[in-house]
Scaffold this motif. Sequence first.
Motif, short mmCIF file in Angstrom:
data_model
loop_
_atom_site.label_atom_id
_atom_site.label_comp_id
_atom_site.label_asym_id
_atom_site.label_seq_id
_atom_site.Cartn_x
_atom_site.Cartn_y
_atom_site.Cartn_z
N SER A 237 -19.87 -23.14 17.46
CA SER A 237 -18.89 -23.11 16.37
C SER A 237 -19.15 -21.93 15.43
CB SER A 237 -18.95 -24.42 15.59
OG SER A 237 -18.60 -25.52 16.41
N THR A 238 -20.41 -21.60 15.23
CA THR A 238 -20.75 -20.45 14.39
C THR A 238 -20.19 -19.17 14.98
OG1 THR A 238 -22.76 -21.49 13.55
CG2 THR A 238 -22.63 -19.08 13.42
N HIS A 239 -20.33 -19.00 16.27
CA HIS A 239 -19.81 -17.80 16.92
C HIS A 239 -18.28 -17.77 16.88
CE1 HIS A 239 -23.50 -15.96 18.30
NE2 HIS A 239 -23.92 -17.12 18.75
N TRP A 240 -17.66 -18.92 17.14
CA TRP A 240 -16.20 -18.96 17.06
C TRP A 240 -15.73 -18.64 15.66
CZ3 TRP A 240 -16.60 -24.21 19.95
CH2 TRP A 240 -16.70 -23.98 21.33
N GLY A 241 -16.45 -19.14 14.66
CA GLY A 241 -16.09 -18.85 13.27
C GLY A 241 -16.21 -17.38 12.93
N ARG A 242 -17.27 -16.75 13.43
CA ARG A 242 -17.45 -15.32 13.17
C ARG A 242 -16.33 -14.50 13.81
NH1 ARG A 242 -23.97 -15.13 14.37
NH2 ARG A 242 -24.64 -15.83 12.30
N LEU A 243 -15.89 -14.92 14.98
CA LEU A 243 -14.79 -14.22 15.63
C LEU A 243 -13.49 -14.40 14.85
CD1 LEU A 243 -15.69 -15.12 19.31
CD2 LEU A 243 -15.63 -12.81 18.35
N ASP A 244 -13.29 -15.60 14.29
CA ASP A 244 -12.12 -15.84 13.44
C ASP A 244 -12.15 -14.90 12.23
OD1 ASP A 244 -11.17 -17.82 15.07
OD2 ASP A 244 -12.07 -19.46 13.92
N VAL A 245 -13.33 -14.78 11.62
CA VAL A 245 -13.47 -13.92 10.45
C VAL A 245 -13.19 -12.47 10.81
CG1 VAL A 245 -15.12 -12.98 8.78
CG2 VAL A 245 -15.05 -15.44 9.23
N GLN A 248 -9.44 -12.01 11.21
CA GLN A 248 -8.75 -12.04 9.91
C GLN A 248 -9.04 -10.79 9.09
OE1 GLN A 248 -10.09 -15.71 8.22
NE2 GLN A 248 -9.09 -16.97 9.78
N ARG A 249 -10.28 -10.31 9.17
CA ARG A 249 -10.65 -9.11 8.42
C ARG A 249 -9.86 -7.90 8.91
NH1 ARG A 249 -16.30 -5.78 8.65
NH2 ARG A 249 -15.94 -4.43 6.87
N GLY A 288 -11.79 1.11 12.68
CA GLY A 288 -11.96 1.16 14.13
C GLY A 288 -12.88 0.09 14.66
N MET A 289 -14.03 -0.14 14.01
CA MET A 289 -14.96 -1.16 14.47
C MET A 289 -14.36 -2.55 14.34
SD MET A 289 -18.90 -1.84 13.34
CE MET A 289 -19.38 -0.23 14.00
N ALA A 290 -13.68 -2.79 13.25
CA ALA A 290 -13.02 -4.09 13.07
C ALA A 290 -11.96 -4.30 14.14
CB ALA A 290 -12.40 -4.18 11.68
N SER A 291 -11.26 -3.22 14.49
CA SER A 291 -10.24 -3.30 15.53
C SER A 291 -10.84 -3.70 16.86
CB SER A 291 -9.52 -1.96 15.66
OG SER A 291 -8.62 -1.97 16.75
N ALA A 292 -12.02 -3.13 17.18
CA ALA A 292 -12.67 -3.44 18.45
C ALA A 292 -13.04 -4.92 18.52
CB ALA A 292 -13.92 -2.58 18.63
N ARG A 293 -13.56 -5.48 17.41
CA ARG A 293 -13.95 -6.90 17.41
C ARG A 293 -12.75 -7.84 17.37
NH1 ARG A 293 -18.85 -8.62 16.54
NH2 ARG A 293 -18.19 -10.39 15.29
#
Length: 342
Positions: A237-245, A248-249, A288-293
């Motif tokens: 759940s922590t990893h899924w949450g980080r991906l959500d963040v 959204q970012r 760019g980095m945010a786009s990749a994630r």
Amino acid sequence: MISTQVARHSLAHHATTIQVPQRNHADSEGYPSPLHFIHIKKMLSDEEVSKCLELAVSYGSTKWDKPDAARHTNYATCDFAVEDSPLLERYLEEIKFQDRLWKLINEDFDIPRDHLFGFLDLFCVNYVATNDSLSSDSTMDRLEAHRDGSLISFSLLLSSPNEFEGGGTFFEALRDVEPEGVLYPEGIIRPDRAGDMVMHSGKLLHGADIVTKGQRTILVGFVDVAGPKPGVLAKASTHWGRLDVAEQRYRRQLSMTETGQNHYKRSAQSQRFLPKYSNLNQIVPVIGMASARAESQFQRESRLAAEDELLRSALITTKISEPEGGFNVPIPSLMEITQYYD
């Protein structure tokens, strides 16, 4: 498309087993676990499923007009709890439904019977096509992707497949798997007879595909199973949450850039900070980095990698022991994902 094992047994047993593909390619230990398999089996006879549908429709006709948000806060469906329908509850007890289900779970998922404690929820859901006469603004024709609160879940088809079109349960992990038999394109599983049941881990990301004609009624159960192991679900759940963040970012940064705000761009004050061949024109976009994630394929594979690791580690059995240091869910990098799909 990814090929996976789709094992079909004799028509007398009327069963199909589908293996969820491996997603965490950095580590193969523990794959596949019992939770990596989805089982489609005959659960009720024609007479039994006909009686269940009759009782469900009789009681549910006044309950299926809107989603029950009181019982299912996040992913409400047009349903009723079996315990609220005394006739249906009594009939399921008469045909020893729970005992038969426990036997199948023990056989297919290798879960001891003393690790099965009952139902977290047992309910009847009705999906109605938008062009059906009983459709309204509050009825439902589908359910978005979600994970259940149970390790083991099932959906049992009560309606005859001849009475509706579309529908079925889709699994994100099967979306790129070659279709075969009851497995349709986009990872949709559609049992071909009333009385057949789809059993799977509730932690697999899944949902209900759109019903395009008629009505589809199913019996859904969340089984109370010992587990998951401490820390396993929290880690995933922590990893899924980080991906959500991260997603959204990126959307926020993109919105700010489009509106002319430059908070997420860094100006290079001197050419010495850039190589001579750079064509960035003194602007280095941090976006760019945010786009990749936030990229859809990276997001999907990262979520499925965490899901894969959870399925390997979740069951409490005498065969699995927690490794020193706890369970880790390594999320592959964008480069690792790109190399795998190139």
